[in-house]
Design an enzyme around this catalytic site. Structure first.
Site, short mmCIF file in Angstrom:
data_model
loop_
_atom_site.label_atom_id
_atom_site.label_comp_id
_atom_site.label_asym_id
_atom_site.label_seq_id
_atom_site.Cartn_x
_atom_site.Cartn_y
_atom_site.Cartn_z
N ARG A 25 0.81 -1.22 0.00
CA ARG A 25 0.00 0.00 0.00
C ARG A 25 0.84 1.26 0.00
O ARG A 25 0.59 2.20 -0.77
CB ARG A 25 -0.94 0.00 1.22
CG ARG A 25 -2.22 -0.76 1.03
CD ARG A 25 -2.69 -1.35 2.34
NE ARG A 25 -1.70 -2.31 2.84
CZ ARG A 25 -1.60 -3.57 2.40
NH1 ARG A 25 -2.45 -4.02 1.51
NH2 ARG A 25 -0.67 -4.37 2.87
N THR A 26 1.83 1.34 0.89
CA THR A 26 2.59 2.57 1.03
C THR A 26 3.33 2.90 -0.26
O THR A 26 3.25 4.02 -0.79
CB THR A 26 3.58 2.48 2.21
OG1 THR A 26 2.84 2.22 3.40
CG2 THR A 26 4.34 3.79 2.37
N LYS A 33 26.62 -4.62 -2.51
CA LYS A 33 28.06 -4.54 -2.75
C LYS A 33 28.78 -3.80 -1.63
O LYS A 33 29.99 -3.60 -1.69
CB LYS A 33 28.33 -3.82 -4.08
CG LYS A 33 27.65 -4.46 -5.28
CD LYS A 33 27.87 -3.61 -6.53
CE LYS A 33 27.11 -4.16 -7.72
NZ LYS A 33 27.27 -3.31 -8.93
N ARG A 73 11.52 3.80 2.88
CA ARG A 73 11.19 2.88 3.97
C ARG A 73 12.45 2.08 4.29
O ARG A 73 13.13 1.60 3.38
CB ARG A 73 10.06 1.93 3.59
CG ARG A 73 9.89 0.79 4.60
CD ARG A 73 8.62 0.00 4.38
NE ARG A 73 7.46 0.78 4.77
CZ ARG A 73 6.23 0.30 4.84
NH1 ARG A 73 6.00 -0.96 4.52
NH2 ARG A 73 5.22 1.06 5.20
N HIS A 117 5.83 6.19 11.33
CA HIS A 117 5.25 6.02 9.98
C HIS A 117 4.36 7.24 9.73
O HIS A 117 3.13 7.13 9.69
CB HIS A 117 4.46 4.72 9.93
CG HIS A 117 4.16 4.24 8.53
ND1 HIS A 117 4.37 5.02 7.41
CD2 HIS A 117 3.66 3.05 8.09
CE1 HIS A 117 4.01 4.33 6.34
NE2 HIS A 117 3.58 3.14 6.72
#
Length: 315
Positions: free
Chosen positions: A51-52, A80, A101, A129
């Site tokens: 959703r986000t 890496k 995120r 959030h």
């Protein structure tokens, strides 16, 4: 332009929250525009999301921006050994705003300190959030007609649930009474209870979860027990089915009561509830589009007046 990053909702005043809600209302009226034409939005998701990520990318696309980024950190140079700082500095060469995120608490704050472009925190570990909180606030406002003086019940994973942590910080301006319903293993952390006391926020803790307990709720905010936050899977198995919302438990619910959930749902809300007038979690997810359009524009310095005067609306 000064860095206008959004790391935590606790930075926002009552007036600022109401301003962003007014922006979201404008976007709900006309979500398709060209106000971000020529801009680039980067979405960096070091942790899974549906959703986000999709709502941020849809928000950018509907406003005319282009989107770059990744949803799987395994395909990036982080594998890496590239540091988060170098990743942020590199991406800032290509984008006007970075939506990130990350699985580490504090990663968004760090990114905002090193990035020359604004950062929007799309979730940092079990911490905050803020974009979810803005869509939660917008959903509460739409369903209740106010943010003031509400009984808000938070249920389930209150220890690791970053959405409920952010909601407490945002609601401090609106005289709420919170009710915390969770097993001991997932109880609201002492830090947030102390935050409530310091900010004059009333709260009550419950162990029972039944029709009587939730009868006075204006908002019933359900959460998923997050398996990915547990290092001890036996502990997860002990608590995952402790607080499940059954349709019969709504027998005494207020007419105005709405059930919210940041989703995804596992089994914590019985599916038969979806067809009741109390269920609002799918509309809540839709509201994320308008709230995130507002947040992207806000960190880019686009004002409410700019949006109201925008003539590049697509029908």
């Amino acid at each position: 332009m000064a860095n206008r990053s959004l790391v935590t909702i606790s930075e926002h005043s009552r007036e600022r929250i109401e301003y962003l809600i007014a922006m979201a209302q404008e976007f709900e009226k006309h979500p398709n525009r060209r106000i971000l034409e020529g801009r680039i939005v980067a979405t960096l998701f070091f942790e899974p999301s549906t959703r986000t990520r999709l709502s941020f990318e849809t928000a950018a696309n509907r406003l005319g921006a282009k989107v770059i980024g990744f949803a799987d950190p395994k395909v990036t140079s982080g594998t890496k050994g590239e540091t988060l700082k170098d990743t942020i500095m590199m991406v800032s060469n290509y984008a006007d705003v970075i939506v990130m995120r990350h699985y580490l608490e504090g990663a968004a704050q760090y990114a905002s300190e090193v990035s020359p472009k604004p950062i929007i925190n799309a979730g940092d570990g079990a911490n905050q959030h803020p974009s979810q909180t803005m869509l939660d606030l917008y959903s509460i406002y739409k369903t209740q007609g106010t943010l003031d003086d509400l009984n808000i019940y938070l249920v389930g994973d209150l220890k690791y649930g970053r959405t409920v942590h952010s909601l407490i910080a945002a609601m401090r301006h609106f005289n709420p009474t919170f009710h915390f319903i969770a097993p001991d293993e997932l109880a609201m952390p002492d830090y947030y209870k102390m935050y409530c006391k310091e900010n004059g926020i009333r709260y009550v803790e419950h162990k029972d979860f039944d029709a009587s307990t939730i009868a006075d709720a204006d908002i019933l905010y359900m959460t998923r027990v997050q398996r990915e936050r547990f290092t001890d899977l036996e502990e997860y198995e002990r608590v995952k089915d402790r607080y499940l919302l059954k349709k019969a438990m709504l027998a005494r619910a207020r007419d105005n009561m709405k059930i919210l959930h940041p989703l995804p749902r596992v089994n914590e809300i019985e599916y038969s509830i979806d067809d009741t007038p109390y269920a609002y979690y799918f509309q809540q997810a839709q509201n994320g589009l308008y709230a995130r359009q507002a947040l992207i524009c806000d960190v880019l310095g686009i004002t409410l007046e700019d949006i109201r005067n925008d003539k590049m609306i697509i029908s």
